[in-house]
Write a protein that holds these residues in place. Structure first.
Motif, PDB file in Angstrom:
ATOM      1  N   HIS A 134       0.816  -1.222   0.000  1.00  0.00           N
ATOM      2  CA  HIS A 134       0.000   0.000   0.000  1.00  0.00           C
ATOM      3  C   HIS A 134       0.845   1.266   0.000  1.00  0.00           C
ATOM      4  CE1 HIS A 134      -3.218  -2.789   0.872  1.00  0.00           C
ATOM      5  NE2 HIS A 134      -2.597  -3.183   1.965  1.00  0.00           N
ATOM      6  N   ALA A 135       2.160   1.123   0.090  1.00  0.00           N
ATOM      7  CA  ALA A 135       3.035   2.288   0.170  1.00  0.00           C
ATOM      8  C   ALA A 135       3.317   2.859  -1.215  1.00  0.00           C
ATOM      9  CB  ALA A 135       4.344   1.916   0.859  1.00  0.00           C
ATOM     10  N   GLN A 136       3.664   4.127  -1.231  1.00  0.00           N
ATOM     11  CA  GLN A 136       4.074   4.783  -2.465  1.00  0.00           C
ATOM     12  C   GLN A 136       5.326   5.603  -2.198  1.00  0.00           C
ATOM     13  OE1 GLN A 136       0.484   6.992  -3.677  1.00  0.00           O
ATOM     14  NE2 GLN A 136       0.337   5.616  -5.425  1.00  0.00           N
ATOM     15  N   ARG A 137       6.298   5.450  -3.066  1.00  0.00           N
ATOM     16  CA  ARG A 137       7.508   6.267  -3.026  1.00  0.00           C
ATOM     17  C   ARG A 137       7.918   6.522  -4.471  1.00  0.00           C
ATOM     18  NH1 ARG A 137      13.471   4.604  -2.139  1.00  0.00           N
ATOM     19  NH2 ARG A 137      14.464   6.614  -1.727  1.00  0.00           N
ATOM     20  N   PHE A 138       8.250   7.746  -4.773  1.00  0.00           N
ATOM     21  CA  PHE A 138       8.551   8.108  -6.157  1.00  0.00           C
ATOM     22  C   PHE A 138       9.932   8.734  -6.273  1.00  0.00           C
ATOM     23  CE2 PHE A 138       3.907   8.329  -5.803  1.00  0.00           C
ATOM     24  CZ  PHE A 138       3.536   7.461  -6.813  1.00  0.00           C
ATOM     25  N   ALA A 139      10.551   8.522  -7.420  1.00  0.00           N
ATOM     26  CA  ALA A 139      11.818   9.153  -7.724  1.00  0.00           C
ATOM     27  C   ALA A 139      11.632  10.670  -7.824  1.00  0.00           C
ATOM     28  CB  ALA A 139      12.377   8.596  -9.032  1.00  0.00           C
ATOM     29  N   ASN A 140      12.714  11.387  -7.670  1.00  0.00           N
ATOM     30  CA  ASN A 140      12.685  12.847  -7.684  1.00  0.00           C
ATOM     31  C   ASN A 140      12.281  13.364  -9.060  1.00  0.00           C
ATOM     32  OD1 ASN A 140      13.220  15.606  -7.508  1.00  0.00           O
ATOM     33  ND2 ASN A 140      15.074  15.307  -6.289  1.00  0.00           N
ATOM     34  N   THR A 141      11.172  14.102  -9.118  1.00  0.00           N
ATOM     35  CA  THR A 141      10.665  14.599 -10.401  1.00  0.00           C
ATOM     36  C   THR A 141      11.566  15.682 -10.998  1.00  0.00           C
ATOM     37  OG1 THR A 141       9.190  16.093  -9.191  1.00  0.00           O
ATOM     38  CG2 THR A 141       8.256  14.012  -9.970  1.00  0.00           C
ATOM     39  N   VAL A 149       7.624   8.206 -11.129  1.00  0.00           N
ATOM     40  CA  VAL A 149       8.318   6.924 -11.266  1.00  0.00           C
ATOM     41  C   VAL A 149       8.416   6.257  -9.896  1.00  0.00           C
ATOM     42  CG1 VAL A 149      10.466   5.803 -11.908  1.00  0.00           C
ATOM     43  CG2 VAL A 149       9.639   7.763 -13.238  1.00  0.00           C
ATOM     44  N   PRO A 150       7.734   5.138  -9.707  1.00  0.00           N
ATOM     45  CA  PRO A 150       7.790   4.475  -8.396  1.00  0.00           C
ATOM     46  C   PRO A 150       9.127   3.795  -8.171  1.00  0.00           C
ATOM     47  CG  PRO A 150       6.534   3.136  -9.941  1.00  0.00           C
ATOM     48  CD  PRO A 150       6.859   4.417 -10.655  1.00  0.00           C
ATOM     49  N   THR A 151       9.515   3.720  -6.921  1.00  0.00           N
ATOM     50  CA  THR A 151      10.682   2.948  -6.530  1.00  0.00           C
ATOM     51  C   THR A 151      10.412   2.392  -5.141  1.00  0.00           C
ATOM     52  OG1 THR A 151      13.088   2.975  -6.300  1.00  0.00           O
ATOM     53  CG2 THR A 151      11.895   4.927  -5.528  1.00  0.00           C
ATOM     54  N   ARG A 152      11.185   1.388  -4.746  1.00  0.00           N
ATOM     55  CA  ARG A 152      11.008   0.810  -3.420  1.00  0.00           C
ATOM     56  C   ARG A 152      12.079   1.385  -2.487  1.00  0.00           C
ATOM     57  NH1 ARG A 152       8.908  -2.910  -6.952  1.00  0.00           N
ATOM     58  NH2 ARG A 152       6.865  -3.717  -6.354  1.00  0.00           N
ATOM     59  N   PHE A 153      12.985   0.534  -1.998  1.00  0.00           N
ATOM     60  CA  PHE A 153      13.990   1.012  -1.053  1.00  0.00           C
ATOM     61  C   PHE A 153      15.344   1.282  -1.721  1.00  0.00           C
ATOM     62  CE2 PHE A 153      11.389  -1.480   2.202  1.00  0.00           C
ATOM     63  CZ  PHE A 153      10.764  -0.337   2.698  1.00  0.00           C
ATOM     64  N   SER A 154      15.346   1.521  -3.036  1.00  0.00           N
ATOM     65  CA  SER A 154      16.588   1.951  -3.679  1.00  0.00           C
ATOM     66  C   SER A 154      16.958   3.328  -3.129  1.00  0.00           C
ATOM     67  CB  SER A 154      16.405   2.032  -5.193  1.00  0.00           C
ATOM     68  OG  SER A 154      15.542   3.114  -5.524  1.00  0.00           O
ATOM     69  N   ASP A 155      18.176   3.782  -3.433  1.00  0.00           N
ATOM     70  CA  ASP A 155      18.544   5.118  -2.979  1.00  0.00           C
ATOM     71  C   ASP A 155      17.677   6.186  -3.618  1.00  0.00           C
ATOM     72  OD1 ASP A 155      20.410   4.392  -1.132  1.00  0.00           O
ATOM     73  OD2 ASP A 155      22.156   4.954  -2.318  1.00  0.00           O
ATOM     74  N   GLY A 156      17.093   5.882  -4.780  1.00  0.00           N
ATOM     75  CA  GLY A 156      16.233   6.913  -5.340  1.00  0.00           C
ATOM     76  C   GLY A 156      15.602   6.617  -6.679  1.00  0.00           C
ATOM     77  N   TYR A 157      16.097   5.588  -7.408  1.00  0.00           N
ATOM     78  CA  TYR A 157      15.615   5.342  -8.762  1.00  0.00           C
ATOM     79  C   TYR A 157      15.477   3.844  -8.989  1.00  0.00           C
ATOM     80  CZ  TYR A 157      16.637  10.237  -9.224  1.00  0.00           C
ATOM     81  OH  TYR A 157      16.643  11.594  -9.025  1.00  0.00           O
ATOM     82  N   ILE A 264      15.087   4.833 -15.728  1.00  0.00           N
ATOM     83  CA  ILE A 264      13.676   4.557 -15.485  1.00  0.00           C
ATOM     84  C   ILE A 264      13.108   3.833 -16.701  1.00  0.00           C
ATOM     85  CG2 ILE A 264      13.486   6.591 -13.998  1.00  0.00           C
ATOM     86  CD1 ILE A 264      11.960   7.994 -16.261  1.00  0.00           C
ATOM     87  N   VAL A 265      11.912   3.300 -16.547  1.00  0.00           N
ATOM     88  CA  VAL A 265      11.276   2.519 -17.605  1.00  0.00           C
ATOM     89  C   VAL A 265      10.318   3.415 -18.386  1.00  0.00           C
ATOM     90  CG1 VAL A 265       9.873   0.503 -18.155  1.00  0.00           C
ATOM     91  CG2 VAL A 265      11.423   0.456 -16.175  1.00  0.00           C
ATOM     92  N   GLU A 266      10.557   3.526 -19.678  1.00  0.00           N
ATOM     93  CA  GLU A 266       9.638   4.249 -20.549  1.00  0.00           C
ATOM     94  C   GLU A 266       8.593   3.308 -21.148  1.00  0.00           C
ATOM     95  OE1 GLU A 266       9.805   7.341 -19.832  1.00  0.00           O
ATOM     96  OE2 GLU A 266      10.468   8.282 -21.686  1.00  0.00           O
ATOM     97  N   ASN A 267       9.036   2.116 -21.540  1.00  0.00           N
ATOM     98  CA  ASN A 267       8.141   1.098 -22.101  1.00  0.00           C
ATOM     99  C   ASN A 267       8.656  -0.282 -21.715  1.00  0.00           C
ATOM    100  OD1 ASN A 267       6.227   2.669 -23.909  1.00  0.00           O
ATOM    101  ND2 ASN A 267       8.183   3.306 -24.785  1.00  0.00           N
TER     102      ASN A 267
END
Length: 285
Positions: A134-141, A149-157, A264-267
């Motif tokens: 249920h959590a949400q964390r996103f890379a720096n826009t 761009v969602p990410t989990r516990f990576s440093d940011g991406y 990040i993933v574009e497609n």
């Protein structure tokens, strides 16, 4: 033709990676047999994340994936078993607040057995948490633009890509200085690419793999003390970043020393990456 020569996921942040022949692309990073990159993380009793920066022996905590469990091993410790199927009615999976860098969120506690096991390994009271469904964390826009761009516990991406030629270039300079070469695992990449020039990854606009997958590099990866940690022994030695300081200060990130690109993933979400896949690179002009 550039090709993928290694794929690695890190089930527990800052612990040993697992080199794999194939992985599924998700928006938040690579996934292997239902296990996502940086899906688990160690935190102190205040919820702050722990890493090899402070606990280099984490490099020696190894994981194995099976159909039902993630097995965790360290030296002569009894093997720790982490079930992959979530058990929402289990009190051991209660939600607790955690902090990774500047980002605060709730994560699923992995229970007392895991907490005792890791506390004994690290010699510090800590707990293991899992990224909540249920959590949400996103890379720096700032770097991804309008794309969330969602990410989990990576440093940011979601993913980190490094070219083999970049490592070879670093090691040539290391040898010239009378220092020991370092392996790629010091830089904890998810994707290793061969067949391009050293640091050509800095100038890519997109990476296309087959007809389905397209990755986009968004930010050069600033380097911290972690490359000084021998990933086999957990011992701290000379930091290869010291060599990079003479030629890899990057004005795009305020002069920080960079090596590799966050992508990040574009497609291609849901499609499979494989070692040996050929990669078409579009250069940004």
């Amino acid at each position: 033709m550039p090709t993928i020569t290694d794929l690695t996921i890190y089930p527990i942040k800052s612990c040993a990676g697992i080199s794999v022949s194939q992985a599924i692309v998700t928006a938040a990073g690579l996934c292997v047999d239902g296990v996502h990159d940086r899906e688990w993380m160690l935190v102190d009793l205040q919820g702050q994340f722990l890493s090899q920066r402070e606990y280099p022996l984490m490099a020696r905590i190894c994981c194995t994936i099976t159909a039902e469990n993630l097995y965790v091993n360290y030296d002569d410790m009894p093997r720790l078993v982490l079930p992959l199927i979530r058990q929402p009615d289990n009190n051991s999976e209660k939600s607790i607040p955690v902090v990774i860098w500047e980002f605060a969120l709730n994560a699923d506690d992995a229970g007392d057995t895991a907490a005792v096991w890791f506390s004994q390994v690290l010699g510090k009271s800590c707990r293991l948490v899992r990224f909540s469904e249920h959590a949400q964390r996103f890379a720096n826009t700032k770097w991804t633009g309008d794309k969330l761009v969602p990410t989990r516990f990576s440093d940011g991406y979601p993913m980190l890509l490094v070219s083999q030629a970049s490592l070879d270039d670093l090691n040539k300079k290391a040898i010239a200085q009378g220092r020991t070469q370092v392996p790629m695992n010091r830089f904890r990449a998810n994707i290793v690419l061969d067949g391009i020039e050293a640091f050509e990854e800095d100038y890519a606009e997109t990476y296309s793999i087959g007809d389905e997958i397209q990755l986009r590099p968004v930010k050069p990866c600033p380097r911290c003390p972690m490359p000084a940690v021998d990933q086999k022994t957990g011992e701290v030695g000379p930091n290869p970043v010291d060599i990079l300081q003479s030629y890899r200060a990057n004005p795009i990130v305020d002069g920080e020393i960079t090596f590799g690109m966050n992508v990040i993933v574009e497609n291609g979400i849901g499609h499979r990456l494989s070692v040996g896949d050929e990669v078409e690179i579009a250069i940004a002009f």
